[in-house]
Scaffold this active site. Structure first.
Site, PDB file in Angstrom:
ATOM      1  N   GLN A 124       0.872  -1.173   0.000  1.00 47.73           N
ATOM      2  CA  GLN A 124       0.000   0.000   0.000  1.00 47.73           C
ATOM      3  C   GLN A 124       0.906   1.219   0.000  1.00 47.73           C
ATOM      4  OE1 GLN A 124      -1.752  -1.500   3.490  1.00 47.73           O
ATOM      5  NE2 GLN A 124      -0.604  -0.199   4.897  1.00 47.73           N
ATOM      6  N   ASP A 153       1.287  -7.827   5.412  1.00 44.38           N
ATOM      7  CA  ASP A 153       0.155  -7.092   5.959  1.00 44.38           C
ATOM      8  C   ASP A 153      -1.069  -7.243   5.058  1.00 44.38           C
ATOM      9  OD1 ASP A 153      -0.643  -5.054   8.045  1.00 44.38           O
ATOM     10  OD2 ASP A 153      -1.085  -3.895   6.233  1.00 44.38           O
ATOM     11  N   ASN A 154      -2.168  -7.665   5.646  1.00 51.02           N
ATOM     12  CA  ASN A 154      -3.454  -7.747   4.938  1.00 51.02           C
ATOM     13  C   ASN A 154      -3.372  -8.434   3.577  1.00 51.02           C
ATOM     14  OD1 ASN A 154      -4.999  -6.456   6.925  1.00 51.02           O
ATOM     15  ND2 ASN A 154      -4.467  -4.434   6.156  1.00 51.02           N
ATOM     16  N   GLU A 179      -0.809 -12.182   7.546  1.00 50.41           N
ATOM     17  CA  GLU A 179      -1.573 -11.453   8.564  1.00 50.41           C
ATOM     18  C   GLU A 179      -2.976 -11.220   7.995  1.00 50.41           C
ATOM     19  OE1 GLU A 179      -2.973  -7.534  10.530  1.00 50.41           O
ATOM     20  OE2 GLU A 179      -2.476  -7.895   8.440  1.00 50.41           O
ATOM     21  N   LYS A 232       1.415   2.529  16.873  1.00 49.25           N
ATOM     22  CA  LYS A 232       1.261   2.665  15.427  1.00 49.25           C
ATOM     23  C   LYS A 232       1.363   4.120  14.994  1.00 49.25           C
ATOM     24  CE  LYS A 232      -2.756   0.719  14.969  1.00 49.25           C
ATOM     25  NZ  LYS A 232      -3.961   0.224  14.264  1.00 49.25           N
ATOM     26  N   TYR A 233       1.033   5.035  15.901  1.00 51.34           N
ATOM     27  CA  TYR A 233       0.961   6.440  15.522  1.00 51.34           C
ATOM     28  C   TYR A 233       1.973   7.324  16.242  1.00 51.34           C
ATOM     29  CZ  TYR A 233      -3.481   4.552  13.969  1.00 51.34           C
ATOM     30  OH  TYR A 233      -4.440   3.769  13.375  1.00 51.34           O
TER      31      TYR A 233
END
Length: 656
Positions: free
Chosen positions: A315, A385-386, A414, A525-526
């Site tokens: 992504q 991821d995903n 994942e 995460k942030y």
């Protein structure tokens, strides 16, 4: 066409044999089939493996599977990496038919001499086949002579025809009639790390990060500072250090603390919003260092016995270089804007998902380049991821392309999604899978799920039981106190050969951003999370010694390094979970109180044959956590206090 002796419902077979079933070097693998025929004559079946070099291995006889009619199985063990096949042969077995009939007729005085004559003729056929060595020929010929010697008592003649030594020879040299063969079917044996490993996840930017007590300003960690944390991870007995994305982070639509849309100038953003003016998936965030720093990190991990796993998140942030150079990689909406990621009502404005239909060839070429780039820097494991948001056909191509040249490279899926997709990802090549374990907290659902992953989906996917992730802080941990952290770790570490921990678990981090949410407050995460590891250790506020002990037990017990050897036992209490794992003489029995709030006293009832014991045997139960020992048998009293030790992890020892 169906063979003369039908062989049906063969397992493990994936996608009608178009994909390879999961296998691992040194891991016993059950091969099963329904084998039957008309009438009452006896039959036999065997499995033959063909190794990656094309050599056929010695046949292994199949035996009846439990109480299931006409179901046969054999356990086979690949001993080298690569593509294997197996086939099943079944045949009418005149020797077994004679043994069955003679055992009934001769003692009853029915057709006695005729039965001995038929038995002698069968043995002469075995000798005539010419496959026997001198000793074997002597054993078979002696039994044939005894069968035909009418001067001897009937009982002695029958005993000679039923001797274990004779049937040991006949088992190795059967007479086969009406042979039917099914297969070959593919299996693929991966390296051991595909099955067994302890994973630890941390964000390099948080490791070694500091916070000024006066100004509150946070200084980010780097690969150099994160490398210093590797010693502690290795000391806890972990095998894999998993890093979330380490690439430049987008600045457009960057998320602030707790997923807000109002970041400040010092906010770091989400590592999964990949790409900025500093580069994309083939670049390193400049705050972390450069490729020399990354290489040094990988080298240090290797010195400590750790493999580095890297996140592969396909992504892009709105300012990723791809958005300009390859806009066809994304979806364009009716107003001309590029579509950002959504999982309604959630919106991820800082991420553009990729569209694999616009330019599949271009995406395949670019992703393969990126994966090989990181492989060239020592990465042999990727956590993806995903993956369920991308086409299976793409993953099948990519994983086969990597396996073709680098079969040691592993991929962890994942995908917390529907079972069909999770199984599909495993079927087309993913080596490991995240699972529903995080949401299975009660005794009954844990019994069912442990059984499922060990015996029902094992040919499709290998589980990795993560106790927590940056995205998942289950309510069980939020409200269960320290005991809940012990319970989950004990089950994950013993219930699956691969398990994982996200940093902060050992500090009992348990506060959610809001009631009902599984998001951590001040999620890493942030933002950067500064942790006082030394202070927690000095004050005894850490679960690290317990995690270390679990990983030590895993390494000491081969039974815990396998998947398909799990048996669930019974307890009278709805909160006491009991299961065992056995490999050869190594037997581990796990008894866990899944209620983190209350002491449980109950009786447990063991399937003794599953422990390698007779029903009336006793054994020494040695608790691997506390060192205590008890004399146990089939029925045992247990008391588990979550404030003390909520789990027994027991090695089963026969009394001397």
């Amino acid at each position: 066409m169906v063979g003369r002796i039908p062989v049906m419902d063969v397992s493990p077979v994936v996608d009608l044999g178009r994909q390879a079933a999961k296998a691992t070097v040194g891991e016993p693998l059950p091969v099963r089939a329904s084998v039957f025929r008309e009438g009452h004559d006896q039959l036999s079946a065997e499995v033959v493996l063909t190794d990656p070099s094309g050599a056929r291995r010695a046949p292994q006889r199949m035996v009846k599977h439990g109480e299931v009619p006409d179901r046969y199985d054999a356990w086979v063990t690949p001993d080298t990496e690569g593509a294997w096949t197996f086939e099943i042969s079944a045949w009418s077995d005149p020797l077994a038919t004679w043994e069955h009939d003679a055992g009934l007729k001769i003692p009853a005085g029915v057709d006695v001499e005729l039965m001995f004559t038929e038995g002698r003729l069968l043995l002469e056929r075995v000798v005539a086949a010419g496959d026997l060595d001198d000793h074997e020929r002597s054993v078979v010929s002696g039994a044939a002579q005894a069968a035909g010697d009418g001067r001897r008592p009937v009982e002695a003649r029958l005993a000679a025809m039923q001797s274990p030594e004779l049937w040991g020879v006949l088992g190795a040299h059967p007479l086969r009639e009406l042979v039917s063969t099914e297969g070959p079917y593919p299996i693929y044996a991966d390296r051991t790390r595909a099955l067994f490993g302890s994973w630890y996840e941390f964000f390099p930017r948080s490791e070694g990060a500091t916070k000024d007590p006066k100004t509150g300003k946070v200084t980010t960690g780097t690969f150099r500072t994160a490398a210093k944390r590797l010693d502690a991870v290795a000391d806890m007995g972990f095998d894999v250090i998993y890093l979330p994305p380490i690439h430049p982070i987008g600045e457009v639509n960057r998320k602030g603390p707790n997923n807000t849309l109002t970041p400040g100038p010092e906010d770091t953003g989400s590592p999964w919003a990949i790409g900025s003016k500093d580069g994309g998936h083939d670049a390193i965030h400049p705050d972390l260092g450069d490729f020399d720093d990354f290489d040094a990190f990988v080298a240090r991990a290797g010195e400590l016995g750790l493999e580095v796993a890297l996140d592969l998140a396909l992504q892009a942030a709105p300012d990723h270089p791809w958005v300009t150079s390859h806009p066809q990689f994304f979806s364009t909406r009716a107003d001309g804007s590029i579509a950002y990621a959504e999982n309604p009502p959630k919106k991820y404005q800082d991420i553009y998902p990729m569209n694999f239909d616009n330019d599949p060839t271009g995406i395949c070429r670019e992703v393969l380049r990126i994966v090989r780039l990181w492989m060239s820097h020592g990465v042999r494991i990727f956590r993806v991821d995903n993956p369920h948001t991308k086409p299976l056909a793409f993953w099948e191509w990519l994983l086969k392309e990597i396996r073709r040249t680098d079969p040691d490279v592993l991929f962890l899926s994942e995908a917390f999604t529907r079972p069909a997709m999770m199984h599909g990802l495993g079927a087309i090549g993913y080596h490991q899978s995240y699972t529903y374990f995080t949401w299975r907290t009660g005794k009954r659902e844990l019994e069912d799920y442990l059984t499922e992953v060990a015996t029902q989906s094992d040919h499709l996917m290998r589980p990795n039981f993560f106790v927590n992730t940056p995205d998942i802080l289950h309510g069980y941990l939020q409200y269960g106190g320290p005991a809940a952290f012990k319970v989950r770790a004990a089950i994950a570490a013993t219930g699956s050969p691969s398990w994982g921990v996200y940093a902060g678990y050992e500090l009992y981090e348990h506060v959610a951003v809001k009631p009902g949410s599984e998001e951590y407050l001040d999620s890493e995460k942030y933002q950067i999370r500064v942790r006082d590891w030394e202070g927690a250790e000095a004050e005894g506020r850490t679960l690290a010694p317990y995690l270390t002990r679990l990983n030590t037990i895993r390494r000491e017990h081969p039974a815990l390094q396998l998947l398909r050897n799990l048996t669930v036992h019974h307890s009278d209490d709805d909160s006491v979970l009991v299961y065992s794992k056995k490999h050869g003489d190594d037997v581990v029995l796990v008894v866990v109180n899944v209620d983190p709030h209350g002491t449980r006293e109950t009786m447990i009832h063991l399937d003794m044959p599953a422990l390698g014991l007779d029903w009336h045997d006793s054994f020494v139960a040695h608790d691997q956590i506390t060192g205590e020992e008890w004399s146990w048998s089939q029925h045992n009293y247990v008391r588990l206090d979550p404030g003390h030790e909520p789990a027994h992890i027991i090695s089963v020892r026969r009394p001397r």
